[in-house]
Design an enzyme around this catalytic site. Structure first.
Site, PDB file in Angstrom:
ATOM      1  N   ASP A 102      45.754 -14.750  -2.993  1.00 20.41           N
ATOM      2  CA  ASP A 102      46.715 -14.401  -4.043  1.00 20.41           C
ATOM      3  C   ASP A 102      47.894 -15.366  -4.180  1.00 20.41           C
ATOM      4  O   ASP A 102      48.346 -15.971  -3.225  1.00 20.41           O
ATOM      5  CB  ASP A 102      47.239 -12.969  -3.882  1.00 20.41           C
ATOM      6  CG  ASP A 102      47.731 -12.628  -2.478  1.00 20.41           C
ATOM      7  OD1 ASP A 102      47.326 -13.313  -1.527  1.00 20.41           O
ATOM      8  OD2 ASP A 102      48.521 -11.675  -2.352  1.00 20.41           O
ATOM      9  N   GLU A 169      47.247 -10.539   0.059  1.00 20.19           N
ATOM     10  CA  GLU A 169      48.012 -10.690   1.315  1.00 20.19           C
ATOM     11  C   GLU A 169      49.487 -10.473   1.063  1.00 20.19           C
ATOM     12  O   GLU A 169      50.202  -9.891   1.890  1.00 20.19           O
ATOM     13  CB  GLU A 169      47.763 -12.083   1.919  1.00 20.19           C
ATOM     14  CG  GLU A 169      48.375 -12.280   3.311  1.00 20.19           C
ATOM     15  CD  GLU A 169      49.869 -12.522   3.298  1.00 20.19           C
ATOM     16  OE1 GLU A 169      50.568 -12.041   4.214  1.00 20.19           O
ATOM     17  OE2 GLU A 169      50.377 -13.181   2.368  1.00 20.19           O
ATOM     18  N   GLU A 170      49.968 -10.929  -0.091  1.00 22.67           N
ATOM     19  CA  GLU A 170      51.411 -10.908  -0.350  1.00 22.67           C
ATOM     20  C   GLU A 170      51.988  -9.503  -0.455  1.00 22.67           C
ATOM     21  O   GLU A 170      53.186  -9.316  -0.316  1.00 22.67           O
ATOM     22  CB  GLU A 170      51.733 -11.703  -1.628  1.00 22.67           C
ATOM     23  CG  GLU A 170      51.431 -13.195  -1.522  1.00 22.67           C
ATOM     24  CD  GLU A 170      52.306 -13.925  -0.512  1.00 22.67           C
ATOM     25  OE1 GLU A 170      53.230 -13.305   0.037  1.00 22.67           O
ATOM     26  OE2 GLU A 170      52.036 -15.111  -0.260  1.00 22.67           O
TER      27      GLU A 170
HETATM   28 ZN   LIG Z   1      53.486 -15.432   1.383  1.00 24.92          ZN
HETATM   29 ZN   LIG Z   2      50.978 -16.589   2.876  1.00 24.91          ZN
END
Ligand SMILES: [Zn+2]
Ligand SMILES: [Zn+2]
Length: 443
Positions: A102, A169-170
């Protein structure tokens, strides 16, 4: 050793010059170098077309097709937009390599010719620019480079290779989404999990690793401080939530400084303080938004309990009635600390030093950042060995200039973050390929 100290020491030479020469039959570095032009085309394409968390549709499709071409058995849509690519190659361990996909809601300002001009709608309904400001595009390109090298060397290893592309992930949700969608039940469950992250505080091509806790527990906490509103001229008939919230902010500072063992690192930051609408009105509510960082589960619990106690204690001291006590709410987007299996990480670190030279590889201090890479290890800590490592991305000349002139360098998530992508990708792919071949070496 703190990251900065190590990298300052290593600066005499560029990453490539600092590398130890390899044995003649070891062609991994040369093969990746030969593949670089095509890999950089892929990198620039990914960089110009970032997608927000759980919207990584184009990215997933493109890389899934590449994995299929390489001969992997590929499943898409694992944990919404995640991709799992499996290659069974005889008996042996299951090794999982992870890259995240992402981008971030950031308007890119690097001025690069392939800078992102993408705009998208965030889940909150806000239109925003999108940028690979965390360098996940280098992770994905390194992942492809590694896959290509491992397929090319299929005769040298035995076991099952599981290569995953993780979404979101963010927002700390992608790893959990893949696990909940059967990552370790529908697909071979790994004994080893490896990943890397680019680093914005280290020169390009240098590798840092941290045995044990490497990245922090990340919690978001909302405190709704309730008072009794009224006229600004008559405070005696109110309970001012701004004064109370200010006291809470100040007392929270003693959690780390007075209650925690000084050897145990943690952070409590109040990032937002909102209250009131007009000069002469005492509002009846104030809101505080906190980020809380820690490493162990025990310290995390201690700090979170302390926040509740301080909020309540200060409200009692201010004479707020029992039915107006502060509400402390923990967000469910918790990201647990990344724990690198200590012995395994030290062993791999030593192996990487042997390969790249110890001017280019070092053990570094843990970071207060967060990464949901932690989820894979935590899913079965008794049977999984896990490690994530840093690969420096700052062009050496820029790094030296910044150090010399005391200039702050752009961090990860900055609209100006422009890593020296070819060096990051080549270094990471070489490290990942060599590590995997070591773990899966044919007996
Ligand atoms: Zn990040
Ligand atoms: Zn990262």
């Amino acid at each position: 050793m703190p990251v900065a100290k190590f990298f300052a020491r290593a600066l005499a030479a560029s990453a490539l010059a600092a590398a130890t020469p390899l044995a003649a039959q070891d062609t991994i570095r040369a093969d990746i170098a030969a593949d670089m032009p095509g890999l950089m085309d892929l990198y620039r394409d990914l960089h110009a077309n970032p997608e927000l968390s759980f919207q990584e549709v184009r990215t997933a499709k493109k890389l899934a097709a590449e994995a299929r071409r390489l001969g992997f058995e590929v499943t898409e849509g694992v944990g919404k937009t995640g991709v799992v690519a499996v290659m069974k190659n005889g008996p042996g361990p299951v090794v999982m390599l992870r890259a995240d996909m992402d981008g971030l809601p950031v308007v890119e300002q690097t001025g690069l010719p392939f800078a992102s001009k993408v705009r998208a709608m965030s889940p909150a309904g806000i239109e925003t620019g999108v940028m690979h400001a965390c360098g996940h595009d280098t992770h994905m390109t390194g992942w492809v480079a590694t896959a290509r090298q491992l397929v090319k060397r299929k005769a040298e290893w035995s076991g099952t290779l599981v290569m995953i592309l993780q979404p979101a992930e963010e927002i700390g949700s992608g790893a959990v989404a893949m696990l909940n969608d059967g990552l370790f039940t529908r697909f071979p469950k790994p004994q080893y999990v490896l990943g890397f992250h680019d680093a914005a505080q280290a020169p390009a091509g240098f590798i840092g690793y941290t045995p044990g806790f490497a990245l922090a527990n990340v919690d978001s906490v909302d405190i709704k401080v309730k008072g009794l509103g009224g006229h600004g001229a008559y405070p005696q008939s109110t309970k001012d939530p701004i004064v109370l919230a200010a006291r809470i902010v100040t007392t929270l500072q003693t959690l780390i400084s007075r209650e925690l063992d000084p050897q145990d690192a943690a952070v409590v930051t109040v990032g937002s303080f909102q209250a009131g609408a007009k000069h002469n009105i005492i509002s009846d509510e104030a809101t505080l938004l906190l980020t809380v960082r820690s490493y162990s589960d025990e310290t995390r619990a201690k700090i979170l309990d302390g926040i509740k106690r301080i909020a309540r204690g200060e409200a009692i001291a201010a004479g707020v009635p029992e039915d107006r006590m502060p509400e402390v709410k923990l967000a469910d987007t918790f990201t647990p600390a990344v724990y690198n299996s200590p012995e395994f990480t030290t062993e791999i670190g030593t192996f990487l030093k042997g390969r790249f030279g110890d001017k280019r590889v070092a053990q570094v201090a843990p970071s207060m950042g967060g990464e949901d890479f932690s989820r894979f290890y935590r899913a079965d800590p008794d049977n999984i060995k896990s490690m994530i490592f840093w690969v420096g991305g700052v062009p050496l000349a820029e790094y030296n200039k910044a150090k010399k002139e005391g200039i702050e360098m752009p961090s990860l998530h900055s609209p100006f973050w422009a890593p020296e992508a070819d060096t990051v990708i080549a270094t990471a792919a070489e490290a990942m390929t060599a590590m995997t071949l070591k773990l899966m070496k044919k007996p």
